[in-house]
Design an enzyme around this catalytic site. Sequence first.
Site, PDB file in Angstrom:
ATOM      1  N   HIS A  54     -37.944 -32.926  -7.639  1.00  0.00           N
ATOM      2  CA  HIS A  54     -37.696 -34.098  -6.797  1.00  0.00           C
ATOM      3  C   HIS A  54     -38.597 -34.007  -5.569  1.00  0.00           C
ATOM      4  O   HIS A  54     -38.821 -32.937  -5.029  1.00  0.00           O
ATOM      5  CB  HIS A  54     -36.228 -34.147  -6.353  1.00  0.00           C
ATOM      6  N   ASP A  92     -31.236 -37.477 -12.964  1.00  0.00           N
ATOM      7  CA  ASP A  92     -31.445 -37.923 -14.348  1.00  0.00           C
ATOM      8  C   ASP A  92     -31.109 -36.853 -15.380  1.00  0.00           C
ATOM      9  O   ASP A  92     -31.082 -37.150 -16.578  1.00  0.00           O
ATOM     10  CB  ASP A  92     -32.910 -38.369 -14.516  1.00  0.00           C
TER      11      ASP A  92
HETATM   12  C1  SDX Z   1     -35.830 -40.158  -9.547  1.00  0.00           C
HETATM   13  O1  SDX Z   1     -37.530 -40.496  -4.901  1.00  0.00           O
HETATM   14  C2  SDX Z   1     -36.325 -40.572  -5.333  1.00  0.00           C
HETATM   15  O2  SDX Z   1     -35.390 -40.476  -4.569  1.00  0.00           O
HETATM   16  C3  SDX Z   1     -36.173 -40.805  -6.823  1.00  0.00           C
HETATM   17  C4  SDX Z   1     -34.745 -40.787  -7.361  1.00  0.00           C
HETATM   18  C5  SDX Z   1     -33.937 -41.959  -6.847  1.00  0.00           C
HETATM   19  O3  SDX Z   1     -32.701 -41.859  -6.823  1.00  0.00           O
HETATM   20  O4  SDX Z   1     -34.545 -43.037  -6.569  1.00  0.00           O
HETATM   21  O5  SDX Z   1     -34.117 -39.582  -6.991  1.00  0.00           O
HETATM   22  C6  SDX Z   1     -34.721 -40.907  -8.880  1.00  0.00           C
HETATM   23  O6  SDX Z   1     -36.863 -40.712  -9.776  1.00  0.00           O
HETATM   24  C7  SDX Z   1     -35.633 -38.693  -9.850  1.00  0.00           C
HETATM   25  C8  SDX Z   1     -36.901 -38.021 -10.477  1.00  0.00           C
HETATM   26  C9  SDX Z   1     -36.946 -38.354 -11.969  1.00  0.00           C
HETATM   27  N1  SDX Z   1     -38.215 -37.891 -12.540  1.00  0.00           N
HETATM   28  C10 SDX Z   1     -38.260 -36.810 -13.351  1.00  0.00           C
HETATM   29  O7  SDX Z   1     -37.290 -36.099 -13.626  1.00  0.00           O
HETATM   30  C11 SDX Z   1     -39.638 -36.544 -13.952  1.00  0.00           C
HETATM   31  C12 SDX Z   1     -39.958 -35.043 -13.890  1.00  0.00           C
HETATM   32  N2  SDX Z   1     -40.167 -34.655 -12.492  1.00  0.00           N
HETATM   33  C13 SDX Z   1     -41.505 -34.692 -11.988  1.00  0.00           C
HETATM   34  O8  SDX Z   1     -42.436 -35.487 -12.580  1.00  0.00           O
HETATM   35  C14 SDX Z   1     -41.593 -34.519 -10.464  1.00  0.00           C
HETATM   36  O9  SDX Z   1     -40.788 -33.472 -10.117  1.00  0.00           O
HETATM   37  C15 SDX Z   1     -41.274 -35.726  -9.593  1.00  0.00           C
HETATM   38  C16 SDX Z   1     -42.018 -36.932 -10.021  1.00  0.00           C
HETATM   39  C17 SDX Z   1     -39.809 -35.991  -9.612  1.00  0.00           C
HETATM   40  C18 SDX Z   1     -41.683 -35.360  -8.160  1.00  0.00           C
HETATM   41  O10 SDX Z   1     -43.050 -35.248  -8.156  1.00  0.00           O
HETATM   42  P1  SDX Z   1     -43.854 -34.722  -6.845  1.00  0.00           P
HETATM   43  O11 SDX Z   1     -42.969 -34.668  -5.664  1.00  0.00           O
HETATM   44  O12 SDX Z   1     -45.109 -35.518  -6.758  1.00  0.00           O
HETATM   45  O13 SDX Z   1     -44.160 -33.232  -7.217  1.00  0.00           O
HETATM   46  P2  SDX Z   1     -45.509 -32.730  -7.868  1.00  0.00           P
HETATM   47  O14 SDX Z   1     -45.817 -33.536  -9.079  1.00  0.00           O
HETATM   48  O15 SDX Z   1     -46.548 -32.648  -6.793  1.00  0.00           O
HETATM   49  O16 SDX Z   1     -45.078 -31.252  -8.339  1.00  0.00           O
HETATM   50  C19 SDX Z   1     -45.225 -30.130  -7.482  1.00  0.00           C
HETATM   51  C20 SDX Z   1     -45.434 -28.959  -8.440  1.00  0.00           C
HETATM   52  C21 SDX Z   1     -46.625 -29.195  -9.392  1.00  0.00           C
HETATM   53  O17 SDX Z   1     -47.097 -27.928  -9.774  1.00  0.00           O
HETATM   54  P3  SDX Z   1     -48.419 -27.295  -8.970  1.00  0.00           P
HETATM   55  O18 SDX Z   1     -49.490 -28.370  -9.020  1.00  0.00           O
HETATM   56  O19 SDX Z   1     -47.908 -26.996  -7.583  1.00  0.00           O
HETATM   57  O20 SDX Z   1     -48.766 -26.061  -9.776  1.00  0.00           O
HETATM   58  O21 SDX Z   1     -44.285 -28.808  -9.295  1.00  0.00           O
HETATM   59  C22 SDX Z   1     -44.666 -29.055 -10.656  1.00  0.00           C
HETATM   60  C23 SDX Z   1     -45.969 -29.824 -10.606  1.00  0.00           C
HETATM   61  O22 SDX Z   1     -46.730 -29.594 -11.790  1.00  0.00           O
HETATM   62  N3  SDX Z   1     -43.576 -29.872 -11.246  1.00  0.00           N
HETATM   63  C24 SDX Z   1     -43.091 -29.709 -12.471  1.00  0.00           C
HETATM   64  C25 SDX Z   1     -42.044 -30.637 -12.579  1.00  0.00           C
HETATM   65  N4  SDX Z   1     -41.932 -31.328 -11.442  1.00  0.00           N
HETATM   66  C26 SDX Z   1     -42.899 -30.855 -10.610  1.00  0.00           C
HETATM   67  N5  SDX Z   1     -43.444 -28.870 -13.474  1.00  0.00           N
HETATM   68  C27 SDX Z   1     -42.718 -28.985 -14.615  1.00  0.00           C
HETATM   69  N6  SDX Z   1     -41.671 -29.864 -14.798  1.00  0.00           N
HETATM   70  C28 SDX Z   1     -41.320 -30.684 -13.803  1.00  0.00           C
HETATM   71  N7  SDX Z   1     -40.322 -31.545 -13.977  1.00  0.00           N
END
Ligand code: SDX
Length: 431
Positions: A308, A365
């Site tokens: 998140h 989720d």
């Molecule tokens: C919702 O904003 C809100 O409040 C949203 C929400 C709401 O109520 O409106 O809470 C609802 O959208 C919840 C999120 C649902 N999405 C997912 O579950 C999809 C999976 N999660 C990710 O795609 C990610 O964690 C996000 C999109 C939720 C957040 O993305 P960020 O903040 O841009 O984080 P990032 O992509 O920069 O990740 C930071 C690091 C990266 O690794 P490095 O580049 O540092 O090596 O963490 C890794 C990412 O690759 N990472 C994950 C991951 N989430 C982040 N690696 C594996 N699996 C994951 N789920």
Amino acid sequence: MSETAKLQIDDKTHEFPVVVGSENEHAIDIAKLRAQTGYITLDDGYGNTGSCQSSITYIDGEKGILRYRGIPIEQLAEHSTFVETAWLIIWGHLPTKQELASFRAQLVRHEMLHEGLRQMFDGFPASGHPMAILSAMINAMSCYHPDVMKIEMDDQATFESAAARLLSKVRTIAAASYKTSIGQPIMYPRPEKSYCENFLHMMFSIPNQRYAADPDVAQALNLILILHADHEQNCSTSTVRMVGSSGANLFASCSAGVCALWGPLHGGANVAVLEQLEYLHREKVDLKAFIEESKAKDSNKRLMGFGHRVYKNFDPRANILKAAADKVLKLLKVKDPLLDIARHLEEVALKDSYFVERKLYPNVDFYSGIIMRAMGIPVSMFTVMFAIGRMPGWIANWKEIHDDPNSRISRPRQVYTGPTKRDYVPMDQRG
Ligand code: SDX
């Protein structure tokens, strides 16, 4: 802490005011940055940028705090209903008995669709995605309710009926899109039913065979919708504010919110989580191997339902849903192997340094889909359920902009990285 922030550029020091919120959040007001320095800021994904000041929802990502108008989500989940929580979020206080009764009456009055809108479903193919239909139908509502196009700032009555229309009809539209997709006749709402029971009736009743909503299912739906009702400036709510900032009407702005929510990184994640769990169950995938794959940069696999932008400790909604999942499945006498897989996946991930170092925890989720599936909600409708839940938050954020005489159209800047000046080349001189 200082009232201003200093920025040193070359040999010049620039000062900017510091804004402090009611929960002691500090922000640097850079409204005059470009005029004073010629510079703009750059913040990919707006991770460090506040787009507005808002009094609707407060989140503390480090402490796992979520409050709607100051009331903790845990208390609302335990004591409130979705309709009462929607009033709180939109109008800023818990409704009196009279206010709640009047709002419920409004929701009943506006639960039907104009026949012209209902006939639009005849044109959608059964394979049409319910989020595409939802967004189209919400926007089309303004064709039948033109008074929503121009709501004067002090015209609370017109705003209230527009908000009630949207919050009530979103259920009717969602259920109708589901019925259309399975080739069943659209069921009309029943005025004597509560908000959630009416939705379940429209989803699962068929002519001459009325679905009697199990009170536990209706209660579980209330919980799901309360937990999704608002979440400060997430992607879809920011979209609603962006569209509303141009003066676009409430229905057009929330229709845009549906489109933003659809993405798998946002509201679409609840579908992706279920598909992920079904894949792991069906293929009997080794969870450790799957976790390794979700960490690999080159695999486009992520552990859906994890991570998140704001919560870096735990998502309070995930904790509530994890606890509720057990209870709801027992009440509904549903045994779902996916719940055990989800639990095991969480356990393995939270012991893995990759997730721990990046502060990746289950989000809203991760467990919501398991509960919705146990309630009989089809996976294709999961993100629509998220949209129904988020409607009060979108309406409240649109209202916050609409009621602010000083609000400005949102228009971010950019850093240009394209070609520098070059001349037009006639076709016969091109390579
Ligand atoms: C919702 O904003 C809100 O409040 C949203 C929400 C709401 O109520 O409106 O809470 C609802 O959208 C919840 C999120 C649902 N999405 C997912 O579950 C999809 C999976 N999660 C990710 O795609 C990610 O964690 C996000 C999109 C939720 C957040 O993305 P960020 O903040 O841009 O984080 P990032 O992509 O920069 O990740 C930071 C690091 C990266 O690794 P490095 O580049 O540092 O090596 O963490 C890794 C990412 O690759 N990472 C994950 C991951 N989430 C982040 N690696 C594996 N699996 C994951 N789920």
